[in-house]
Design a protein around this motif. Sequence first.
Motif, short mmCIF file in Angstrom:
data_model
loop_
_atom_site.label_atom_id
_atom_site.label_comp_id
_atom_site.label_asym_id
_atom_site.label_seq_id
_atom_site.Cartn_x
_atom_site.Cartn_y
_atom_site.Cartn_z
N ARG A 66 14.59 126.31 112.38
CA ARG A 66 13.64 125.20 112.39
C ARG A 66 13.38 124.67 113.80
O ARG A 66 13.17 123.47 114.01
CB ARG A 66 14.11 124.06 111.48
CG ARG A 66 14.51 124.52 110.09
CD ARG A 66 15.13 123.40 109.29
NE ARG A 66 15.64 123.88 108.01
CZ ARG A 66 16.84 124.39 107.82
NH1 ARG A 66 17.68 124.48 108.85
NH2 ARG A 66 17.22 124.82 106.64
N THR A 67 13.43 125.57 114.76
CA THR A 67 13.27 125.19 116.16
C THR A 67 11.79 125.23 116.56
O THR A 67 11.11 126.22 116.28
CB THR A 67 14.06 126.15 117.06
OG1 THR A 67 15.42 126.15 116.67
CG2 THR A 67 13.95 125.75 118.52
N PRO A 68 11.26 124.20 117.19
CA PRO A 68 9.88 124.26 117.67
C PRO A 68 9.70 125.42 118.63
O PRO A 68 10.62 125.78 119.37
CB PRO A 68 9.68 122.91 118.36
CG PRO A 68 10.75 122.03 117.80
CD PRO A 68 11.91 122.91 117.49
N ILE A 69 8.49 125.97 118.65
CA ILE A 69 8.25 127.13 119.50
C ILE A 69 8.52 126.82 120.97
O ILE A 69 8.98 127.69 121.72
CB ILE A 69 6.80 127.65 119.30
CG1 ILE A 69 6.58 128.95 120.05
CG2 ILE A 69 5.79 126.59 119.70
CD1 ILE A 69 7.42 130.10 119.52
N ALA A 70 8.28 125.59 121.38
CA ALA A 70 8.49 125.23 122.79
C ALA A 70 9.96 125.32 123.17
O ALA A 70 10.30 125.50 124.36
CB ALA A 70 7.97 123.82 123.05
N ASP A 71 10.87 125.18 122.20
CA ASP A 71 12.31 125.24 122.49
C ASP A 71 12.93 126.56 122.10
O ASP A 71 14.16 126.71 122.15
CB ASP A 71 13.03 124.11 121.73
CG ASP A 71 12.54 122.73 122.13
OD1 ASP A 71 12.17 122.57 123.31
OD2 ASP A 71 12.52 121.84 121.26
N SER A 72 12.12 127.52 121.68
CA SER A 72 12.66 128.75 121.11
C SER A 72 13.44 129.59 122.13
O SER A 72 14.49 130.15 121.81
CB SER A 72 11.54 129.58 120.51
OG SER A 72 10.55 129.88 121.49
N ALA A 92 5.21 126.61 107.71
CA ALA A 92 6.14 126.03 108.66
C ALA A 92 7.51 125.91 108.02
O ALA A 92 7.65 125.76 106.80
CB ALA A 92 5.65 124.65 109.09
N TYR A 93 8.53 126.01 108.86
CA TYR A 93 9.90 125.84 108.40
C TYR A 93 10.54 124.79 109.29
O TYR A 93 10.92 125.06 110.42
CB TYR A 93 10.65 127.17 108.50
CG TYR A 93 11.99 127.20 107.79
CD1 TYR A 93 12.07 126.96 106.42
CD2 TYR A 93 13.17 127.45 108.49
CE1 TYR A 93 13.28 126.99 105.77
CE2 TYR A 93 14.39 127.47 107.83
CZ TYR A 93 14.43 127.24 106.49
OH TYR A 93 15.65 127.26 105.82
N GLY A 94 10.60 123.57 108.76
CA GLY A 94 11.01 122.47 109.62
C GLY A 94 9.95 122.28 110.69
O GLY A 94 8.76 122.15 110.42
N GLU A 148 13.94 121.65 103.30
CA GLU A 148 13.63 121.70 104.73
C GLU A 148 12.25 122.28 104.97
O GLU A 148 11.70 122.16 106.06
CB GLU A 148 14.68 122.55 105.46
CG GLU A 148 16.08 121.97 105.47
CD GLU A 148 16.19 120.75 106.37
OE1 GLU A 148 15.21 120.46 107.07
OE2 GLU A 148 17.25 120.11 106.38
N ASP A 149 11.71 122.95 103.97
CA ASP A 149 10.36 123.52 104.06
C ASP A 149 9.35 122.41 103.82
O ASP A 149 9.38 121.77 102.78
CB ASP A 149 10.23 124.62 103.01
CG ASP A 149 8.87 125.30 103.06
OD1 ASP A 149 8.00 124.86 103.84
OD2 ASP A 149 8.67 126.27 102.30
N PRO A 150 8.44 122.15 104.77
CA PRO A 150 7.44 121.10 104.54
C PRO A 150 6.65 121.30 103.25
O PRO A 150 6.28 120.32 102.59
CB PRO A 150 6.52 121.22 105.78
CG PRO A 150 7.40 121.81 106.83
CD PRO A 150 8.32 122.75 106.12
N ALA A 151 6.39 122.57 102.89
CA ALA A 151 5.68 122.81 101.64
C ALA A 151 6.50 122.35 100.45
O ALA A 151 5.96 121.81 99.47
CB ALA A 151 5.35 124.31 101.50
#
Length: 881
Positions: free
Chosen positions: A212-218, A251-253, A830-833
């Motif tokens: 669940r890490t944002p792409i900017a922190d991947s 999205a996942y988180g 944890e899944d927004p959906a």
Amino acid sequence: MLDRLGQLFDGRKAGGTLRIALALLLVVGASALFWASRDYTVVAPDWDGLVRGVTYYPSHTYTSDQLKHISPERIDADMRQLSRITGHIRTYTVNYGLDKVPEIARHYGLTVSLGIWIGADLDKNEREIDKALNAILANRRVIDRVIVGNEAIMRGDVTADQLNGYIRRVREALPARIKVTTAETWSSWLLHPEAGRYCDVITVHLLPYWERTPIADSIRFVQSHYDLVQAEFPDKPIVIGEAGWPSQGRAYGSAEASLANEAYFIRNFVQLALNKGYDYYIIEAYDQPWKGRNEGQVGAYWGLFNADGAPKFPFAGLLRSFPEWRTYTLFAAVFSLLLGLLILSQMPRLKQPGYFVMGSLVALVTTGILLLIDATTLNYVDPADIAMILAMSPLVFLASTVILTEGIELASSLWRVEKRLVRAEIPQDPPLVSVHVPCYNEPPAMVIATLDALARLDYENFEVVVLDNNTPDEETWKPLEAHCAALGPRFRFFHFDHVRGFKAGALNIALDVTNRAAKYVAVIDSDYKVDPNWLRLALPFFADERIALVQGPQDYSDAGASLFKAMCYEEYRGFFQIGMVERNEHDAIIQHGTMTIVRRDRLEEVGRWSTWCITEDTELGLRLFEAGYGAAYIPQSMGKGVIPDTLKAFQSQRYRWVYGAMQIMKRHARAVFLGGSKLDLAQRYQFVSGWLPWFSDGLGMVVTFIALIWTFAMWWAPRWVMVPMPLLSAAALALFAAKMLKTLLLYPQKVGSGVRGAVMASVAGLSLTHTVGKAVWAGVFTSRTPFLRTPKCADEAMLSQALRGVWQETTLFGFCLLAIISVLATGRYEDPAALLWIVMLAVQSLPYAATVATAAVSARGLAKAAPTQPAQQPPTLVKAA
């Protein structure tokens, strides 16, 4: 549409035209900005297209069945393509024909890290190991590593000791040049470091998306967790067995799956690995659509190439997050402009905020539909998703329509500039009015009070026809006969047995015995106490010869008797002080069976009261409109009746109204939908829009059943049933929000009940949702049902009786709660959906919760007096037999 433009600019004043143009400009501009905002530049290092290694499942495997029969030709074509970007291939199993990978890869100069699948089936593990050893020993020069098990400990298929046994056995069977390892996530390695006891290298999976890490922190995630594993195993080489990012899916988180994010991650990761000297495998070579079933929707989209073998993103240059934005902007602008023009040009002249509100709703609806279309354009749509989309699409489109119709009523009610005027003149010679009071098994004291109120009418030329039909007990109707005689010749009483046609049949008999000189026929319910000035206020509106009926609102005298009745009262008031007022502006009011006055000749002309319909009053009103006549509505209380005493009676009354509306809709479909009458477009719209909220309740009930079944299937088979698309949940939430927002905005201004009254009305209205839904489907699929009489002056129900009467709603409320718990139990929250699905289930449960709460409030001993209404002591009445 060109005609509509002509009407807009020719038929409206310049001010109104300018307001509409400004609102449409705002709509188109907002839509363009929204879609443009989804596209932005993604900067990533250029990549020469070469990687250290990739994980491999064959291309063109869209289903798991196709995976089970991989031909050497398919593997050969894949190896030929992959040899252009890498020198190392990692596999996961030797089954399904994949034991041929080393032999074929050798022809293209590829080195293979062979995978041995370890699962919970120990016998199958033995067969897998034996087959793998044969393949390894036959191709030992091309194999550099053997990976015994892939996340087997994380899945719980085997223990660390069992896995060590397999690793040691494979290690002993192979030459020292071939390194043996197992692959686990970084967390499994830290929790079970003993699994590395016999490993020559440590193969770790670093997948920031699943964390669940944002792409900017991947990239920082990869580096920091690599260091953690290296610190745990300082004496062993670390190999990144999987690193990647999905290109599509949910999205996942905080991790969003998109093609731009995949490209960003891969290009930055390759640069990081080059700088740090990491040994790694990118997951994966090709998209695997069949994995969408095992790993959620995103499981299908981890490839560098799509399932057909085509590259998915450029290896160099700038990346765009949503390059299709221009296409969507164009469609959004066109749809918003056309839909906005169609709606706004048909609405009455409004102040600017009204046009802005409607423009915003148009933009919201068009954006939602385009987002749904966008969500269905995944490369590999799962059949289960298709099934859910097909099942829920009617809700999406109905929700969009209801949102727009609710917005039209909101904007028209709050910001209308012009009002409809009906000519009213006091008649010089008061015409004879025949007041009809139909009765069936009613408490005599209640009806007597109604007749006494009629006797006090401040009008000199009227008669009262009291028609009791089918009441079996003479003790019930004889007192009425005697009282009519005591009131004088104006009051005539009739009792008939074996009357057919419900209330309409009795009213038709009343017409037969009406004084021939009567020009107007008025109808009131047997519990209604009219004000003395009723006829003097209503009759002047008949000065316009086109007016065939004049209608007053229903009002109630016992709203302060209990909290339950106060809730019902507030719910009624919304219809009579908002809905009917707005419908009157379009000459499309709903005629209801009390406080109505009809021209007698027009009533006879259109065929009297219809005995086939259980809401004969509304049906008559529609027939009068179809014949080209008009109506007038007086939004002023001119009499008061009695609110149902129990929730069951309240529900029974609403069931009758809705069922009758469905009867009317079917019988008058041609006139309303196809224009086969003198109804104008505005009148037809008002009737259709009035039915739509009831249809949404009917469809909502079906959606609830589908949602419950789907949710329990998710719990029962989580690998096979996915969380539905978020937009499907959002449609139900948007519909609920639109209805609630409209109530909260209109009630304080138009009803004067404040927020508290709006909330009370909302709860009472929600408590009828299931009843309305049942009536809709019963009315659609059946044609006749017995007339449902609303009991008057009945005893309050005990709590046990009240709850027993709503057992269906109570059961469904319990199932909704269980469904929410089941989603939480699957760990998908944890899944927004999944979170949105939980919220949707909670919203779907609100009507059932409201019904249970209202039933409790209505019960004897729990129905407290409403603080905002003065408590009144009802008269002592004889109960109905």
